[in-house]
Write a protein that holds these residues in place. Structure first.
Motif, PDB file in Angstrom:
ATOM      1  N   LEU A 285     -40.437  37.822 -49.100  1.00 43.71           N
ATOM      2  CA  LEU A 285     -40.812  39.211 -49.346  1.00 43.71           C
ATOM      3  C   LEU A 285     -40.618  39.640 -50.798  1.00 43.71           C
ATOM      4  O   LEU A 285     -41.078  40.703 -51.196  1.00 43.71           O
ATOM      5  CB  LEU A 285     -39.980  40.137 -48.448  1.00 43.71           C
ATOM      6  N   SER A 286     -39.920  38.836 -51.586  1.00 39.39           N
ATOM      7  CA  SER A 286     -39.606  39.246 -52.951  1.00 39.39           C
ATOM      8  C   SER A 286     -40.856  39.255 -53.829  1.00 39.39           C
ATOM      9  O   SER A 286     -41.527  38.231 -53.972  1.00 39.39           O
ATOM     10  CB  SER A 286     -38.564  38.316 -53.565  1.00 39.39           C
ATOM     11  N   PRO A 287     -41.171  40.393 -54.463  1.00 44.29           N
ATOM     12  CA  PRO A 287     -42.336  40.443 -55.358  1.00 44.29           C
ATOM     13  C   PRO A 287     -42.168  39.540 -56.584  1.00 44.29           C
ATOM     14  O   PRO A 287     -43.146  39.190 -57.235  1.00 44.29           O
ATOM     15  CB  PRO A 287     -42.401  41.918 -55.768  1.00 44.29           C
ATOM     16  N   HIS A 288     -40.919  39.160 -56.890  1.00 37.35           N
ATOM     17  CA  HIS A 288     -40.668  38.276 -58.024  1.00 37.35           C
ATOM     18  C   HIS A 288     -41.047  36.821 -57.707  1.00 37.35           C
ATOM     19  O   HIS A 288     -41.141  35.999 -58.614  1.00 37.35           O
ATOM     20  CB  HIS A 288     -39.195  38.336 -58.434  1.00 37.35           C
ATOM     21  N   LYS A 289     -41.236  36.513 -56.414  1.00 35.94           N
ATOM     22  CA  LYS A 289     -41.492  35.126 -56.024  1.00 35.94           C
ATOM     23  C   LYS A 289     -42.909  34.901 -55.490  1.00 35.94           C
ATOM     24  O   LYS A 289     -43.456  33.803 -55.624  1.00 35.94           O
ATOM     25  CB  LYS A 289     -40.479  34.694 -54.960  1.00 35.94           C
ATOM     26  N   ILE A 290     -43.499  35.940 -54.872  1.00 35.60           N
ATOM     27  CA  ILE A 290     -44.826  35.804 -54.260  1.00 35.60           C
ATOM     28  C   ILE A 290     -45.859  35.380 -55.306  1.00 35.60           C
ATOM     29  O   ILE A 290     -45.925  35.935 -56.404  1.00 35.60           O
ATOM     30  CB  ILE A 290     -45.251  37.134 -53.595  1.00 35.60           C
ATOM     31  N   GLY A 291     -46.650  34.366 -54.966  1.00 33.33           N
ATOM     32  CA  GLY A 291     -47.680  33.871 -55.857  1.00 33.33           C
ATOM     33  C   GLY A 291     -47.222  32.751 -56.772  1.00 33.33           C
ATOM     34  O   GLY A 291     -48.029  32.174 -57.496  1.00 33.33           O
ATOM     35  N   LYS A 292     -45.928  32.455 -56.723  1.00 30.79           N
ATOM     36  CA  LYS A 292     -45.402  31.359 -57.539  1.00 30.79           C
ATOM     37  C   LYS A 292     -45.170  30.131 -56.665  1.00 30.79           C
ATOM     38  O   LYS A 292     -45.525  30.121 -55.494  1.00 30.79           O
ATOM     39  CB  LYS A 292     -44.109  31.806 -58.234  1.00 30.79           C
ATOM     40  N   LYS A 293     -44.570  29.104 -57.228  1.00 28.03           N
ATOM     41  CA  LYS A 293     -44.284  27.882 -56.486  1.00 28.03           C
ATOM     42  C   LYS A 293     -42.808  27.552 -56.583  1.00 28.03           C
ATOM     43  O   LYS A 293     -42.125  27.975 -57.520  1.00 28.03           O
ATOM     44  CB  LYS A 293     -45.122  26.716 -57.036  1.00 28.03           C
ATOM     45  N   SER A 294     -42.337  26.803 -55.607  1.00 27.51           N
ATOM     46  CA  SER A 294     -40.933  26.404 -55.624  1.00 27.51           C
ATOM     47  C   SER A 294     -40.665  25.532 -56.847  1.00 27.51           C
ATOM     48  O   SER A 294     -41.523  24.742 -57.254  1.00 27.51           O
ATOM     49  CB  SER A 294     -40.585  25.643 -54.348  1.00 27.51           C
ATOM     50  N   PRO A 295     -39.474  25.670 -57.469  1.00 28.31           N
ATOM     51  CA  PRO A 295     -39.181  24.896 -58.680  1.00 28.31           C
ATOM     52  C   PRO A 295     -39.108  23.397 -58.446  1.00 28.31           C
ATOM     53  O   PRO A 295     -39.282  22.609 -59.368  1.00 28.31           O
ATOM     54  CB  PRO A 295     -37.826  25.452 -59.125  1.00 28.31           C
ATOM     55  N   THR A 296     -38.869  23.000 -57.221  1.00 23.29           N
ATOM     56  CA  THR A 296     -38.943  21.587 -56.868  1.00 23.29           C
ATOM     57  C   THR A 296     -39.898  21.455 -55.686  1.00 23.29           C
ATOM     58  O   THR A 296     -39.896  22.276 -54.777  1.00 23.29           O
ATOM     59  CB  THR A 296     -37.549  21.018 -56.514  1.00 23.29           C
ATOM     60  N   GLY A 297     -40.775  20.494 -55.722  1.00 30.93           N
ATOM     61  CA  GLY A 297     -41.761  20.318 -54.659  1.00 30.93           C
ATOM     62  C   GLY A 297     -43.059  21.060 -54.886  1.00 30.93           C
ATOM     63  O   GLY A 297     -44.071  20.774 -54.232  1.00 30.93           O
ATOM     64  N   SER A 298     -43.048  22.074 -55.776  1.00 30.26           N
ATOM     65  CA  SER A 298     -44.250  22.871 -56.101  1.00 30.26           C
ATOM     66  C   SER A 298     -44.936  23.428 -54.853  1.00 30.26           C
ATOM     67  O   SER A 298     -46.168  23.361 -54.709  1.00 30.26           O
ATOM     68  CB  SER A 298     -45.246  22.035 -56.931  1.00 30.26           C
ATOM     69  N   ILE A 299     -44.151  23.937 -53.907  1.00 28.43           N
ATOM     70  CA  ILE A 299     -44.687  24.500 -52.668  1.00 28.43           C
ATOM     71  C   ILE A 299     -45.037  25.967 -52.896  1.00 28.43           C
ATOM     72  O   ILE A 299     -44.197  26.732 -53.387  1.00 28.43           O
ATOM     73  CB  ILE A 299     -43.674  24.342 -51.514  1.00 28.43           C
ATOM     74  N   PRO A 300     -46.254  26.425 -52.561  1.00 31.76           N
ATOM     75  CA  PRO A 300     -46.653  27.826 -52.796  1.00 31.76           C
ATOM     76  C   PRO A 300     -45.776  28.811 -52.032  1.00 31.76           C
ATOM     77  O   PRO A 300     -45.388  28.552 -50.880  1.00 31.76           O
ATOM     78  CB  PRO A 300     -48.093  27.855 -52.280  1.00 31.76           C
ATOM     79  N   ILE A 301     -45.513  29.935 -52.671  1.00 31.24           N
ATOM     80  CA  ILE A 301     -44.743  31.025 -52.046  1.00 31.24           C
ATOM     81  C   ILE A 301     -45.687  32.175 -51.766  1.00 31.24           C
ATOM     82  O   ILE A 301     -46.350  32.693 -52.671  1.00 31.24           O
ATOM     83  CB  ILE A 301     -43.598  31.477 -52.965  1.00 31.24           C
ATOM     84  N   ILE A 302     -45.750  32.558 -50.512  1.00 27.63           N
ATOM     85  CA  ILE A 302     -46.656  33.639 -50.118  1.00 27.63           C
ATOM     86  C   ILE A 302     -45.899  34.701 -49.346  1.00 27.63           C
ATOM     87  O   ILE A 302     -44.813  34.475 -48.823  1.00 27.63           O
ATOM     88  CB  ILE A 302     -47.852  33.107 -49.280  1.00 27.63           C
ATOM     89  N   LYS A 303     -46.523  35.882 -49.257  1.00 25.78           N
ATOM     90  CA  LYS A 303     -45.950  36.989 -48.497  1.00 25.78           C
ATOM     91  C   LYS A 303     -46.243  36.785 -47.008  1.00 25.78           C
ATOM     92  O   LYS A 303     -47.392  36.497 -46.642  1.00 25.78           O
ATOM     93  CB  LYS A 303     -46.527  38.321 -48.974  1.00 25.78           C
ATOM     94  N   PRO A 304     -45.246  36.927 -46.136  1.00 24.92           N
ATOM     95  CA  PRO A 304     -45.506  36.758 -44.705  1.00 24.92           C
ATOM     96  C   PRO A 304     -46.380  37.877 -44.158  1.00 24.92           C
ATOM     97  O   PRO A 304     -46.264  39.028 -44.567  1.00 24.92           O
ATOM     98  CB  PRO A 304     -44.099  36.791 -44.078  1.00 24.92           C
TER      99      PRO A 304
END
Length: 307
Positions: A285-304
């Motif tokens: 839910l964090s607006p600071h993380k949505i649309g970015k990727k995990s620092p390891t694994g490069s997994i997309p971060i999306i809003k639920p």
């Protein structure tokens, strides 16, 4: 590693250059309080653990203030002024009662600001420091007699007892038990007002009062007999079982998401070397993380969402 003398558990692979590279990134931030429940937890810490009487009409230093949520709660409890240390450049405030120091809580800053404070609040900072004992001692040495010091950290006892391997983060240099931190403070000659176990014991907070000007040079651990040896053996066995179950799920299902892109998820992704082949998304839910990727694994971060 685990010290058999003082029971301290710490990251021996810690590399200060790597940590500085992480922290000096403008995009770096700690978890932010995005839910009502988290704000209520903050209020409980301020009102019931620290106590209104130690906040009202006081000058407070908050170390690691991030988005100033806790600072604002302190002001609501009638703190006179907040001196907020937050090196991340993404956090700003226009509140005239919050003095933002966009810098680390260095030895120089401790000597400059701490003597004028009535209360120091250090929530989930101590475990990130290269020399935590030195920081505690420098603060207590600079504080005026009667000033209070609130420290909150993860509880290593709870982590080991509940076999939470995902609670070990690279950025966490140290893991404290209440027994160890209480022993250190008493050895230095100061008073412990309260030790509070938080979030079902996952964290603990300790409220300290400076009681004298001439403290002991160092804590002497010759009489400290507490260590984690027995529980660590059980911890290793249960972690192997947990990771086996998790790897089985990952190998038998195609569409997997992890709810939460915080430290726990990143720790597991890193430990098991996961990528988008095993995990499609991280939901956060964090607006600071949505649309970015995990620092390891490069997994997309999306809003639920329900769709």
């Amino acid at each position: 590693v685990h010290c058999l003398c003082c029971s301290h558990i710490f990251n021996r692979a810690f590399d200060e250059d790597i940590i500085n590279e992480i922290y000096n990134n403008d995009n770096y931030s700690a978890s932010l309080p995005v839910s009502k429940n988290m704000i209520e937890r903050f209020k409980y810490r301020a009102e019931s653990v620290i106590g209104d009487e130690h906040i009202k009409n006081k000058t407070v230093i908050e170390v690691g203030s991030t988005d100033f949520s806790f600072s604002k709660i302190l002001l609501n409890l009638k703190a006179t002024k907040i001196i907020a240390f937050e090196p991340a450049t993404s956090f700003k405030t226009q509140n005239p009662k919050i003095q933002l120091i966009q810098d680390y809580f260095s030895t120089l800053n401790i000597k400059k600001f701490v003597p004028h404070a009535d209360l120091i609040v250090m929530r989930h900072v101590l475990e990130h420091l290269k020399n935590p004992l030195e920081t505690i001692m420098n603060c207590l040495k600079s504080m005026k007699v009667g000033a209070k010091f609130y420290i909150e950290v993860p509880n290593i006892n709870n982590i080991l007892e509940n076999s939470r391997v995902y609670d070990f983060f690279y950025e966490h240099v140290s893991y404290f038990s209440p027994e160890l931190l209480k022993y250190i403070i008493k050895e230095l000659g100061h008073e412990i007002h309260k030790v509070a176990h938080l979030i079902s014991g996952q964290h603990f907070g300790i409220l300290i009062e400076k009681k004298r000007t001439n403290e002991s040079a160092r804590a002497n651990f010759s009489n400290f007999k507490y260590n984690h040896s027995l529980i660590i053996s059980k911890f290793k066995i249960e972690i192997q079982s947990f990771e086996g179950k998790l790897l089985k799920i990952l190998s038998t299902h195609n569409d997997i998401a992890i709810y939460g892109a915080g430290g726990h998820a990143i720790s597991i992704i890193s430990r098991l070397n996961l990528s988008t082949d095993q995990v499609k998304f991280l939901l956060d839910l964090s607006p600071h993380k949505i649309g970015k990727k995990s620092p390891t694994g490069s997994i997309p971060i999306i809003k639920p969402s329900r769709s």
